[in-house]
Design an enzyme around this catalytic site. Structure first.
Site, short mmCIF file in Angstrom:
data_model
loop_
_atom_site.label_atom_id
_atom_site.label_comp_id
_atom_site.label_asym_id
_atom_site.label_seq_id
_atom_site.Cartn_x
_atom_site.Cartn_y
_atom_site.Cartn_z
N HIS A 120 36.01 15.95 38.87
CA HIS A 120 35.45 15.78 37.99
C HIS A 120 35.64 15.57 36.72
O HIS A 120 36.54 16.87 36.02
CB HIS A 120 34.09 15.53 37.87
CG HIS A 120 33.42 14.62 38.82
ND1 HIS A 120 32.97 13.16 39.14
CD2 HIS A 120 33.21 14.75 39.83
CE1 HIS A 120 32.10 12.71 40.23
NE2 HIS A 120 32.31 13.95 40.95
N THR A 127 40.17 29.87 44.47
CA THR A 127 40.36 29.18 43.16
C THR A 127 41.94 28.57 42.13
O THR A 127 42.20 28.36 41.42
CB THR A 127 40.14 29.61 41.85
OG1 THR A 127 39.97 30.31 41.92
CG2 THR A 127 37.85 29.25 42.21
N LYS A 128 43.09 30.01 43.18
CA LYS A 128 44.48 30.00 42.39
C LYS A 128 45.10 30.13 44.20
O LYS A 128 44.45 30.80 45.35
CB LYS A 128 44.64 31.66 42.15
CG LYS A 128 43.80 31.41 40.98
CD LYS A 128 44.14 32.85 40.02
CE LYS A 128 42.76 32.63 38.93
NZ LYS A 128 43.72 33.71 38.11
N ARG A 144 40.20 36.66 45.90
CA ARG A 144 41.18 37.89 45.38
C ARG A 144 42.43 38.25 46.24
O ARG A 144 41.61 38.73 47.77
CB ARG A 144 41.03 38.94 44.09
CG ARG A 144 40.21 40.08 45.21
CD ARG A 144 39.64 40.65 43.82
NE ARG A 144 39.03 41.75 44.01
CZ ARG A 144 37.82 42.02 45.02
NH1 ARG A 144 37.34 41.00 45.53
NH2 ARG A 144 37.13 42.84 45.59
N LYS A 148 44.55 42.55 50.30
CA LYS A 148 45.10 43.68 51.39
C LYS A 148 46.27 42.32 51.70
O LYS A 148 46.44 41.04 51.34
CB LYS A 148 44.80 43.85 52.95
CG LYS A 148 45.17 44.38 53.65
CD LYS A 148 44.26 44.74 54.95
CE LYS A 148 45.25 45.89 55.38
NZ LYS A 148 44.10 46.20 56.99
#
Length: 198
Positions: free
Chosen positions: A117, A165-166, A180, A183
């Protein structure tokens, strides 16, 4: 595909006030109706494939398995490869475009979300799309969420309950919220290239 869906796929903002928005909502509800029919009662693998091909508007390879229920808003921009296994209770917001490679494993309750949004409160009802790309042999663990615009590289693993998110590098294991790298999966570059060329 009408103009408003092209705008979704190009990443432009789509407003409820613009021409064609009613068509967008109508197509979403039509897709949801087909998915609801698929999700109601037991369906054979052949029946599930037939429903999925109606939802996607294209063939789904016989080697791919989808376990209902599946919740999906729009299937035309969603492309699913060979040998995939998509577990039950997944949610796919496909308007922004989703590409799922070959031999991808998607656990139960995974969310693939391509729509966001407008952050401006005065225009919050407007949305925009960002594509998701999931490369070959990725494994996405139960109850994970992949956010708009994310690419998950070859052979990566997304740990259960993660929020991605990445972008995820090839052969990385990611976990957490936000996810994140925890490994790396150790295989030789030669093995990877040989595998990817098959």
């Amino acid at each position: 595909m009408n103009d408003i869906f092209r705008k979704d796929l190009s990443g432009e903002m789509v407003s409820p006030n613009e021409a064609g928005y009613g068509d967008l909502i109508a197509d979403i509800f039509a897709t949801m109706k087909t998915a609801a029919e698929m999700n109601t009662g037991y369906r054979t693998p052949k029946e599930v494939h037939e429903y999925m091909e109606r939802i996607l508007g294209k063939k789904l390879d016989a080697s791919t398995t989808v376990l209902p229920p599946l919740y999906i808003d729009y299937g035309i921009p969603v492309h699913i490869g060979k040998g995939c296994f998509i577990q039950q209770c997944c949610t796919i917001f496909g308007r922004g475009g989703i590409t799922i490679g070959n031999e991808v494993f998607i656990g139960p309750k995974v969310n693939l979300i391509t729509i966001n949004h407008d952050p401006d409160p005065a225009n919050r009802s407007a949305t925009y799309g960002r594509p998701i790309v999931i490369e070959d042999k990725v494994w996405i663990g139960i109850n994970s969420t992949i956010l708009p615009g994310i690419k998950i590289g070859y052979g990566a693993i997304v740990g259960a309950g993660s929020v991605v998110t990445k972008n995820v590098p090839a052969l990385a294991i990611v976990a957490g919220n936000p996810a994140r790298v925890i490994k790396k999966i150790e295989i030789s570059e030669k093995e990877m290239l040989t595998d990817m060329s098959r």
